[in-house]
Design a protein around this motif. Structure first.
Motif: not given
Length: 189
Positions: A104-127
């Motif tokens: 199926q097209p990627m747009a129709e693929a189910a969302k994968i829930a990932d509650e963990a913040p990404d590295q950019l968010s972690l770096a910004q939060r630390d800053e």
């Protein structure tokens, strides 16, 4: 306990039907179909992904069972596992023979829930955290202590005023001036 007896009886019935089918007993073959068709069709449908294909595969599965029932060895596997393996393998063969995997097209693929913040968010939060603590350290002792106690320890202005022995208005002024200085410090880029 009753379930176990039913399961054992169903297993014994299926083993006997497979043995008799190996001797080309059509009634026993009908019993196998009656006892297993729903489960085996479910396996085929899940793998094939389409009803018509699953029906075709199920037909092949029962032809294979008719031909190979005499080869079933009760000591090696449970009868339903043996039958399910045949259904699974036939369905996989059918999917491979088609050469197309259901996608199926990627747009129709189910969302994968990932509650963990990404590295950019972690770096910004630390800053931001480092910057906040640097700005807090730049405040005067009274203001820094009042803000930390109020916000980190959860004390009210009145409780702070009592602990520090100052009028309530004075405590509010310290906190207000300190927050304004923090806003200026954090807002600087």
């Amino acid at each position: 306990m009753l379930y176990r007896l039913d399961a054992d009886a169903a297993r014994a019935t299926l083993i006997e039907a497979l043995r008799r089918t190996g001797d080309e007993d059509r009634a026993a073959f009908q019993d196998i179909y009656r006892l297993t068709s729903a489960k085996l069709f479910g396996i085929c449908l899940r793998i094939c992904g389409e009803r018509a294909g699953a029906e075709d595969v199920l037909h092949e599965v029962y032809l294979t069972i008719w031909k190979r029932a005499g080869a079933f060895e009760p000591g090696r596997a449970s009868p339903i596992s043996w039958l399910a393996t045949i259904a699974r393998n036939r369905a996989i063969d059918w999917v491979r023979a088609r050469g197309v995997r259901p996608t199926q097209p990627m747009a129709e693929a189910a969302k994968i829930a990932d509650e963990a913040p990404d590295q950019l968010s972690l770096a910004q939060r630390d800053e931001m955290s480092r910057r906040l603590h640097d700005c807090l350290d730049a405040l005067g002792d009274r203001q820094r202590d009042a803000i930390r106690t109020a916000f980190f320890d959860g004390m009210t202005y009145a409780e702070l005023a009592d602990v520090k022995g100052v009028p309530l208005g004075t405590m509010k002024s310290w906190v207000r001036r300190g927050l304004m200085q923090l806003k200026e410090c954090i807002g600087d880029d």
